[in-house]
Design a protein around this motif. Structure first.
Motif, PDB file in Angstrom:
ATOM      1  N   ARG A   1       0.816  -1.209   0.000  1.00 47.65           N
ATOM      2  CA  ARG A   1       0.000   0.000   0.000  1.00 47.65           C
ATOM      3  C   ARG A   1       0.856   1.268   0.000  1.00 47.65           C
ATOM      4  NH1 ARG A   1      -5.445  -0.706   1.272  1.00 47.65           N
ATOM      5  NH2 ARG A   1      -6.040  -2.785   0.581  1.00 47.65           N
ATOM      6  N   CYS A   2       1.267   1.707   1.155  1.00 52.08           N
ATOM      7  CA  CYS A   2       1.984   2.974   1.269  1.00 52.08           C
ATOM      8  C   CYS A   2       3.382   2.850   0.671  1.00 52.08           C
ATOM      9  CB  CYS A   2       2.084   3.389   2.740  1.00 52.08           C
ATOM     10  SG  CYS A   2       0.505   3.362   3.611  1.00 52.08           S
ATOM     11  N   PRO A   3       3.940   3.950   0.175  1.00 51.70           N
ATOM     12  CA  PRO A   3       5.322   3.903  -0.316  1.00 51.70           C
ATOM     13  C   PRO A   3       6.271   3.452   0.791  1.00 51.70           C
ATOM     14  CG  PRO A   3       4.243   5.935  -1.008  1.00 51.70           C
ATOM     15  CD  PRO A   3       3.316   5.257  -0.042  1.00 51.70           C
ATOM     16  N   ASN A   4       7.078   2.446   0.491  1.00 51.11           N
ATOM     17  CA  ASN A   4       8.007   1.839   1.452  1.00 51.11           C
ATOM     18  C   ASN A   4       7.287   1.221   2.640  1.00 51.11           C
ATOM     19  OD1 ASN A   4      10.219   2.704  -0.131  1.00 51.11           O
ATOM     20  ND2 ASN A   4      10.213   4.687   0.906  1.00 51.11           N
ATOM     21  N   GLY A   5       5.997   1.034   2.509  1.00 51.92           N
ATOM     22  CA  GLY A   5       5.248   0.364   3.562  1.00 51.92           C
ATOM     23  C   GLY A   5       4.876   1.231   4.741  1.00 51.92           C
TER      24      GLY A   5
ATOM     25  N   ALA B   1      -3.168  16.032  15.961  1.00 46.01           N
ATOM     26  CA  ALA B   1      -3.256  14.583  15.756  1.00 46.01           C
ATOM     27  C   ALA B   1      -2.195  14.155  14.752  1.00 46.01           C
ATOM     28  CB  ALA B   1      -4.648  14.172  15.272  1.00 46.01           C
ATOM     29  N   ARG B   2      -1.788  12.907  14.875  1.00 52.30           N
ATOM     30  CA  ARG B   2      -0.781  12.324  13.995  1.00 52.30           C
ATOM     31  C   ARG B   2      -1.205  10.897  13.673  1.00 52.30           C
ATOM     32  NH1 ARG B   2       4.876  13.031  13.068  1.00 52.30           N
ATOM     33  NH2 ARG B   2       5.965  11.092  12.612  1.00 52.30           N
ATOM     34  N   LEU B   3      -1.309  10.590  12.380  1.00 52.27           N
ATOM     35  CA  LEU B   3      -1.740   9.275  11.922  1.00 52.27           C
ATOM     36  C   LEU B   3      -0.574   8.592  11.213  1.00 52.27           C
ATOM     37  CD1 LEU B   3      -4.040   7.210  11.552  1.00 52.27           C
ATOM     38  CD2 LEU B   3      -4.579   8.330   9.385  1.00 52.27           C
ATOM     39  N   GLU B   4      -0.272   7.370  11.653  1.00 51.97           N
ATOM     40  CA  GLU B   4       0.802   6.583  11.069  1.00 51.97           C
ATOM     41  C   GLU B   4       0.227   5.268  10.547  1.00 51.97           C
ATOM     42  OE1 GLU B   4       4.624   6.995  13.641  1.00 51.97           O
ATOM     43  OE2 GLU B   4       2.903   7.226  14.994  1.00 51.97           O
ATOM     44  N   LYS B   5       0.657   4.872   9.353  1.00 39.42           N
ATOM     45  CA  LYS B   5       0.180   3.641   8.732  1.00 39.42           C
ATOM     46  C   LYS B   5       1.376   2.796   8.315  1.00 39.42           C
ATOM     47  CE  LYS B   5      -4.176   5.504   6.896  1.00 39.42           C
ATOM     48  NZ  LYS B   5      -4.997   5.670   5.671  1.00 39.42           N
ATOM     49  N   TRP B   6       1.207   1.480   8.481  1.00 38.40           N
ATOM     50  CA  TRP B   6       2.232   0.531   8.070  1.00 38.40           C
ATOM     51  C   TRP B   6       1.584  -0.595   7.271  1.00 38.40           C
ATOM     52  CZ3 TRP B   6       2.090   2.666  12.937  1.00 38.40           C
ATOM     53  CH2 TRP B   6       3.201   3.402  13.325  1.00 38.40           C
ATOM     54  N   ALA B   7       2.372  -1.215   6.427  1.00 38.78           N
ATOM     55  CA  ALA B   7       1.909  -2.381   5.684  1.00 38.78           C
ATOM     56  C   ALA B   7       1.846  -3.590   6.612  1.00 38.78           C
ATOM     57  CB  ALA B   7       2.842  -2.664   4.508  1.00 38.78           C
ATOM     58  N   PRO B   8       0.959  -4.552   6.328  1.00 41.79           N
ATOM     59  CA  PRO B   8       0.914  -5.760   7.169  1.00 41.79           C
ATOM     60  C   PRO B   8       2.253  -6.488   7.163  1.00 41.79           C
ATOM     61  CG  PRO B   8      -1.036  -5.615   5.763  1.00 41.79           C
ATOM     62  CD  PRO B   8      -0.106  -4.533   5.315  1.00 41.79           C
ATOM     63  N   TYR B   9       2.602  -7.038   8.301  1.00 46.94           N
ATOM     64  CA  TYR B   9       3.823  -7.803   8.527  1.00 46.94           C
ATOM     65  C   TYR B   9       5.086  -6.942   8.470  1.00 46.94           C
ATOM     66  CZ  TYR B   9       0.855 -11.871   7.744  1.00 46.94           C
ATOM     67  OH  TYR B   9      -0.132 -12.808   7.822  1.00 46.94           O
TER      68      TYR B   9
ATOM     69  N   GLU C   1      -3.944   2.185  18.642  1.00 43.25           N
ATOM     70  CA  GLU C   1      -3.121   1.349  17.776  1.00 43.25           C
ATOM     71  C   GLU C   1      -3.957   0.182  17.269  1.00 43.25           C
ATOM     72  OE1 GLU C   1       1.267   2.051  19.845  1.00 43.25           O
ATOM     73  OE2 GLU C   1       0.122   0.234  20.284  1.00 43.25           O
ATOM     74  N   TRP C   2      -3.917  -0.016  15.948  1.00 46.13           N
ATOM     75  CA  TRP C   2      -4.637  -1.114  15.297  1.00 46.13           C
ATOM     76  C   TRP C   2      -3.632  -2.175  14.862  1.00 46.13           C
ATOM     77  CZ3 TRP C   2      -6.229   3.868  15.121  1.00 46.13           C
ATOM     78  CH2 TRP C   2      -7.573   4.133  15.385  1.00 46.13           C
ATOM     79  N   PHE C   3      -4.027  -3.445  15.054  1.00 42.21           N
ATOM     80  CA  PHE C   3      -3.147  -4.577  14.742  1.00 42.21           C
ATOM     81  C   PHE C   3      -3.858  -5.525  13.779  1.00 42.21           C
ATOM     82  CE2 PHE C   3      -2.104  -2.951  18.887  1.00 42.21           C
ATOM     83  CZ  PHE C   3      -0.720  -2.922  18.907  1.00 42.21           C
ATOM     84  N   GLN C   4      -3.030  -6.307  13.074  1.00 48.76           N
ATOM     85  CA  GLN C   4      -3.540  -7.343  12.180  1.00 48.76           C
ATOM     86  C   GLN C   4      -2.665  -8.584  12.296  1.00 48.76           C
ATOM     87  OE1 GLN C   4      -3.929  -6.074   8.106  1.00 48.76           O
ATOM     88  NE2 GLN C   4      -5.490  -4.548   8.554  1.00 48.76           N
ATOM     89  N   ASN C   5      -3.297  -9.735  12.052  1.00 52.07           N
ATOM     90  CA  ASN C   5      -2.591 -11.024  11.963  1.00 52.07           C
ATOM     91  C   ASN C   5      -1.906 -11.403  13.275  1.00 52.07           C
ATOM     92  OD1 ASN C   5      -3.162 -11.058   9.091  1.00 52.07           O
ATOM     93  ND2 ASN C   5      -1.486  -9.626   8.843  1.00 52.07           N
ATOM     94  N   ARG C   6      -2.477 -10.982  14.394  1.00 57.33           N
ATOM     95  CA  ARG C   6      -1.907 -11.362  15.689  1.00 57.33           C
ATOM     96  C   ARG C   6      -2.443 -12.731  16.103  1.00 57.33           C
ATOM     97  NH1 ARG C   6       1.011  -7.382  19.251  1.00 57.33           N
ATOM     98  NH2 ARG C   6      -0.030  -8.517  20.922  1.00 57.33           N
ATOM     99  N   GLU C   7      -1.577 -13.552  16.669  1.00 56.92           N
ATOM    100  CA  GLU C   7      -2.020 -14.848  17.160  1.00 56.92           C
ATOM    101  C   GLU C   7      -2.926 -14.703  18.378  1.00 56.92           C
ATOM    102  OE1 GLU C   7       1.050 -17.614  17.909  1.00 56.92           O
ATOM    103  OE2 GLU C   7       1.408 -18.051  15.784  1.00 56.92           O
TER     104      GLU C   7
END
Length: 800
Positions: A357-361, A370-378, A404-410
């Motif tokens: 998605r985002c450039p360089n993830g 406010a400050r919004l930060e986004k990262w690619a999954p994994y 903080e939002w998370f994905q793919n957590r066990e």
């Protein structure tokens, strides 16, 4: 010549004035030295030391050096004749527009691309169908585009493209501007006075008023003047009920009546370009988006499939139908011009880029407070994909809360909400946690602290919905239990023993009071269905309150006083009438008997033991959950799909091992098929070395077996040949016997069968003859291979 002479005289006069100024300057310095004091020098030195020299940042822009234009296609570097024609049409259109509307800004028609080649804006759009279903809907597609884009401020916020003008070098001989004769001391005093007034005003205002004052002071001076672009989705097609706007940088949709949109200069798609000719005094609220209306929207190209303006019956009277029919072909022939094909390449998004998605993830968006930060999954080892930080001040130094939002957590952790003011942390989990945890609110991970745990009740066997805990109490809420328990409240007392490490397992807290509530059981009478029971353990009392009947205002109650006295032997409790105090709405005879009261008291006494045990189990479960959460936070393990072949190492190793085994098996099968000695070598013990006589026997058995297989193949072909011959003879005999009574259709079938049978017989005859010719040659070839086989060659040399 006179003009040149005057210019020379002016230059000479300027040089004389400059020399006179240089001569007078030392005199002025000496005069000032006599009046300057030591205090003024120290004041000047202090002010000079406080000056901070900062280099102004130049806004980042995309330049030609950032892109390697040599690798771009030819369509990027030049224009086709049709594109050149379109640019001429656009330039003519722009000139007419500027002449008719001199007070409006120039149109954005043909900016230059990466190769500094002018391209018409409509040709930069190329509709492309992507293989990702997520891009089929406008909301998810807009979210993907907003994540991929990064907003870069323009050098000039009022113009979409600004060319930097080269500054002319200064002239050697020029008239210098007059000296600034204003008092620097007075300017400094005025600045100090204004700062003092501002400080007094800040002290007078409250914190909330001060913040509002700061925000109101920073009003936007360019409101309504900036250049911005967004996407307009017109209604009518694909079940779009009404037109709306999409902001490509935020992926949010807005109604055309929204106050954020102040006006429209022009809009375009991959087919045409339209200029808005309507008045935007009321923003975009009164705009009519009928692009076929030439009064409201001036189009560039006369396209054939443009939306037509709907006319009323009075206007469409049909008086000039014949004239229009005659001139229609001429107008189309003179004015129609098709839009050239897009010069850009087809958009190709790899699965890796789509997931990144985002450039360089990673992407960071700064908002007001406010400050919004986004990262690619994994990308983060803890599964973090998004973080929203809100601040108290405009400078973003005091943090209020973090999400903080998370994905793919066990551990199925989905959201973590941290409040920096109160210290409260709230963790949200998706279904699938080992303890069925849904929400966990806490201020500390230490046990016996304030916390709230919510669970997925359909997953838990006990039907627990929520558990609230404080240092001295624990409250649990249930639903869907067979015993209809809905509420349990436990009060704890202080520990009797003070150990170094107190816990519910090693040193449990003493239970002082337990309160339980139950849902109504329709299978029981209301006077016998317990609604609430309270176990007062220290007082050795048990209070029961039953459900109220529908036609009554009060409910029955019963209280048991527990006594430790027994009989003379000490093995039985003596039931006394004062040990059971009851209030019954409708008294009955059997409830007054001591036996009934004794049995009821013993039953609730056993239920008290069970309730205390369940409270102890709840304490242990809290400790287990806290320990599990600490292990999960330390591990931060992520789940990887078995279909993700790049990240799933176990699946990758298993797949590679299976492929390696299949490859080895395939090689073994191929070798076994080609190895004519393999069936005979398998009869010998493994690892045994061949002797000479064993080699001779293997050779003879192999040749004998091959000879037998050749004979069997010849016999099989011969049998097929004889069978086909016999069948043909039978059909011929049948035809001779029934030739007179046969129909033409039967004769056709007979002739067709004979033709096919004769073809099969000829083929079998040829195969049999060829087999007889090649069989001896194959036998000799195998015999030669056996003598040359590396496993037998040394042992069979004597027999050669």
């Amino acid at each position: 010549m006179e003009v040149l002479k005057e210019k020379v005289e002016e230059e000479e006069e300027a040089e004389r004035a400059e020399r006179a100024e240089k001569m007078m300057r030392p005199m002025e310095v000496r005069k000032e030295d006599t009046t300057r004091t030591q205090e003024m020098l120290r004041d000047l030195e202090r002010k000079l030391s406080e000056i901070e020299v900062s280099i102004p940042e130049k806004p980042s822009t995309f330049t030609k050096d950032a892109i390697d234009t040599s690798k771009l296609p030819l369509s990027y570097q030049s224009n086709t004749p049709k594109e050149e024609h379109l640019l001429q049409v656009a330039d003519n259109f722009s000139r007419q527009y500027s002449h008719l509307c001199p007070d409006r800004v120039p149109l954005f028609l043909y900016p230059v691309n990466e190769c500094n080649v002018p391209k018409f804006v409509s040709t930069t759009i190329r509709p492309t169908l992507m293989p990702y279903p997520e891009l089929y809907n406008w909301d998810t597609c807009a979210q993907f585009v907003s994540d991929f884009l990064s907003a870069v401020p323009l050098p000039d916020p009022l113009k979409p493209m600004v060319k930097e003008e080269e500054k002319a070098p200064p002239k050697k001989y020029a008239v210098k501007p007059p000296r600034d004769l204003t008092s620097r001391f007075e300017r400094e005093q005025e600045v100090k006075r204004q700062e003092g007034v501002k400080a007094e005003e800040e002290k007078r205002l409250k914190p909330g008023e001060r913040l509002a004052e700061q925000e109101s002071a920073k009003t936007d001076p360019l409101h309504g003047l900036r250049v911005h672009s967004w996407v307009l989705v017109l209604s009518g097609k694909r079940e779009v009920p009404e037109s709306f706007f999409i902001d490509p940088f935020t992926a949010r949709s807005y109604s055309t009546q929204d106050d954020h949109f102040l006006g429209i200069e022009s809009l375009w798609n991959h087919k045409n370009y339209w200029v808005n000719m309507q008045d935007c005094w009321n923003c975009c609220k009164d705009l009519v988006f009928d692009l076929g209306d030439p009064v409201r929207w001036e189009y560039l190209l006369l396209e054939t499939d443009k939306p037509l303006l709907s006319l009323t019956e009075e206007e469409d009277d049909g008086t000039n139908d014949d004239d229009d029919a005659e001139n229609l072909g001429k107008e189309d022939e003179d004015k129609s011009f098709d839009m050239p094909c897009s010069w850009v390449e087809r958009i190709e998004i790899s699965p890796e880029a789509f997931e990144t998605r985002c450039p360089n993830g990673k992407k960071v968006i700064q908002y007001k407070r406010a400050r919004l930060e986004k990262w690619a999954p994994y990308l983060n080892n803890n599964g973090l994909v998004c973080r929203l930080t809100t601040y108290e001040d405009l400078e973003c130094t005091k943090i209020l809360e973090i999400k903080e939002w998370f994905q793919n957590r066990e551990d199925m952790l989905e959201l973590k909400h941290i409040n920096k003011v109160t210290g409260l942390n709230i963790d949200y989990f998706k279904p699938g946690h080992p303890q069925a945890l849904r929400v966990h609110s806490y201020t500390s991970m230490q046990p016996e602290m304030d916390r709230v745990m919510e669970f997925y009740e359909k997953v838990r066997v006990d039907g627990l919905i929520k558990r609230e805990e404080t240092p001295r109490t624990m409250t649990e809420y249930y639903q869907g239990r067979p015993d209809l328990l809905s509420y349990r409240h436990v009060n704890f007392g202080p520990r009797i023993k003070k150990l170094a490490l107190n816990s519910a397992e090693s040193n449990p807290r003493p239970v002082v009071k337990i309160t339980e509530r139950f849902f109504r059981n329709p299978a029981k009478p209301a006077d016998e269905d317990v609604a609430e029971r309270v176990f007062l353990i220290l007082d050795e009392r048990i209070q029961l309150r039953y459900h109220c009947r529908e036609d009554h205002l009060t409910a029955s109650k019963r209280e048991f006083l527990w006594r430790t006295e027994g009989d003379s032997k000490g093995n039985k409790i003596i039931m006394m009438p004062d040990m059971c105090l009851s209030f019954e709405v409708e008294p009955m005879e059997h409830t007054k008997k001591l036996l009934y009261q004794y049995e009821a008291m013993m039953k609730v006494k056993n239920e008290e033991k069970l309730a205390r045990h369940q409270a102890w189990e709840s304490e242990l479960e809290v400790l287990e959950i806290l320990k599990l959460r600490e292990e999960e936070e330390e591990a931060r393990a992520l789940t990887i799909s078995i279909y993700d072949t790049k990240r799933n190492e176990k699946s990758k190793e298993y797949r590679e091992a299976m492929e390696r085994m299949m490859h080895e098996e395939h090689l073994w099968q191929a070798e076994a098929q080609l190895d004519y000695l393999a069936p005979f070598l398998a009869q010998l013990p493994p690892g045994e070395k061949l002797t000479r006589w064993q080699a001779v026997r293997l050779k003879d058995e192999c040749l004998s077996d091959f000879k037998q297989r050749l004979i069997d193949k010849a016999n099989l072909i011969q049998a097929w040949f004889e069978k086909e011959t016999q069948e043909l003879q039978k059909q011929q005999q049948w035809y001779q016997e029934n030739q007179v009574t046969l129909t033409p259709e039967d004769e056709d079938l007979y002739l067709s069968y004979c033709s096919q049978a004769m073809f099969r017989i000829r083929v079998l005859e040829q195969r049999l003859n060829r087999h007889k010719e090649l069989a001896p040659l194959k036998y000799l070839a195998l015999e030669e291979k056996l003598y040359k086989d590396p496993r037998l060659v040394e042992l069979l040399k004597v027999f050669v």
